[in-house]
Design a protein around this motif. Sequence first.
Motif, PDB file in Angstrom:
ATOM      1  N   TRP A  11      42.105  46.444  45.110  1.00  0.00           N
ATOM      2  CA  TRP A  11      42.338  45.959  46.470  1.00  0.00           C
ATOM      3  C   TRP A  11      41.230  46.329  47.445  1.00  0.00           C
ATOM      4  O   TRP A  11      41.181  45.826  48.566  1.00  0.00           O
ATOM      5  CB  TRP A  11      43.680  46.485  47.001  1.00  0.00           C
ATOM      6  CG  TRP A  11      43.826  47.986  46.943  1.00  0.00           C
ATOM      7  CD1 TRP A  11      44.497  48.704  46.007  1.00  0.00           C
ATOM      8  CD2 TRP A  11      43.299  48.937  47.865  1.00  0.00           C
ATOM      9  NE1 TRP A  11      44.427  50.048  46.256  1.00  0.00           N
ATOM     10  CE2 TRP A  11      43.701  50.225  47.407  1.00  0.00           C
ATOM     11  CE3 TRP A  11      42.547  48.851  49.025  1.00  0.00           C
ATOM     12  CZ2 TRP A  11      43.345  51.396  48.076  1.00  0.00           C
ATOM     13  CZ3 TRP A  11      42.195  50.019  49.685  1.00  0.00           C
ATOM     14  CH2 TRP A  11      42.595  51.273  49.207  1.00  0.00           C
ATOM     15  N   LEU A  79      40.322  45.901  53.021  1.00  0.00           N
ATOM     16  CA  LEU A  79      41.046  45.219  51.949  1.00  0.00           C
ATOM     17  C   LEU A  79      40.207  44.092  51.374  1.00  0.00           C
ATOM     18  O   LEU A  79      39.574  43.320  52.106  1.00  0.00           O
ATOM     19  CB  LEU A  79      42.364  44.661  52.470  1.00  0.00           C
ATOM     20  CG  LEU A  79      43.473  45.686  52.760  1.00  0.00           C
ATOM     21  CD1 LEU A  79      44.649  44.990  53.420  1.00  0.00           C
ATOM     22  CD2 LEU A  79      43.891  46.402  51.499  1.00  0.00           C
ATOM     23  N   GLU A  86      50.334  41.229  53.341  1.00  0.00           N
ATOM     24  CA  GLU A  86      49.627  42.339  52.703  1.00  0.00           C
ATOM     25  C   GLU A  86      48.354  42.659  53.496  1.00  0.00           C
ATOM     26  O   GLU A  86      47.281  42.798  52.939  1.00  0.00           O
ATOM     27  CB  GLU A  86      49.281  41.999  51.257  1.00  0.00           C
ATOM     28  CG  GLU A  86      50.487  41.855  50.346  1.00  0.00           C
ATOM     29  CD  GLU A  86      50.078  41.590  48.916  1.00  0.00           C
ATOM     30  OE1 GLU A  86      48.850  41.535  48.662  1.00  0.00           O
ATOM     31  OE2 GLU A  86      50.958  41.445  48.049  1.00  0.00           O
TER      32      GLU A  86
END
Length: 368
Positions: A11, A79, A86
């Motif tokens: 991620w 990210l 998310e």
Amino acid sequence: DLRYRYPSATWLDRRASRLDISINNQYLRTLPLAGAAWWKALIGGQDGASSSQARAKVELPNYNLFGQNELIFDYNLILGTKKKCEGTLPENVHVAIDPDSAIDLTHAYHAQRMPSLATFANAGYPFTISPDLAETVVVVPASPDLGIVEAFLAMMGRFGDSTGAATTGVTVTQASDGDRLEGHDVLVIGIPRTAGATALFAGAPVRIENGRLRVVERNPIERVFGLISPYGASDVGETNAFLTTAERFDGFVSFRSPFDAARTVVAVMSTNTADLPELVQGLAEQRINAQVQGDLSVTNGEGMRSFAVGQTYWSGSLPVWMRIGWWFSERPLLMALSGLLIALLLAGPLYLLLVRQQRRRLGSEDAA
């Protein structure tokens, strides 16, 4: 020598993520977060929670290093894939600066022009050279009151905060004779009348006269050297006028120890001992701390007013070439005159050489 650790996960956007380093609010450098080594993926090292370690050399600029410093490591983790719902980092993400990181000061020069109340106010120098103050003697009156005791404890707290060690090696005495003070830096806490009456103040730039503190007049030789000294502009008459008109004295005085030429005396004094704790605690304020300089610093109602009225000396050791450079750096007029003199010395022979070559060339052309 920095070793830092960060997550190694799919991620994490390795290209955009970074570690920013700054010292005392000044940006130094940005380090990348390159992710795990390629061979870890081949052996399955990416399963579950894992981290990567990197190493880097970061130079700390000496012009931005002070007695109290703040080194900041700011991780910016980005990210890699921001899917719906998310947009935040996973929970329990950890980064770290490994404990085997080190700051190397082994090649630094250890020297200081003394007396310097600025270094005393900032880092407790020269007392904090020995972290536990084993080379320090504190001189207090025979019957110290609560103000003196509180000021002493506050000062020990400042020293401990500067070194990170408890001041368990300090010696406290009521006597100020040479046998006890030789080989030690001396911190005096009290009132001007009692402190000035001892032999310890024999070489001090100030003396007690009619119950008031006054600056000692310089002799003719000191005045001559003061003309080319960076501290020669200190007006003794102006300083005495300031001390005479003041109804009281609260401040600091520093000078070379009469019992050991390599040691320094710093006196923390107040006409009213109840004000001593406030005088010491004022050093924690950035504005007040910056005003404490020279070898004499006195409160003036709005802060501190500092003077340089005594003779200076070197503590520690410097190479000869660096001492010469330091000496000229504080005397810009002499440095400019020296540069002009060197230019003349170099230009003279060069001019004669060029004239000689010109005559030879003209002579050969005439012959042709």
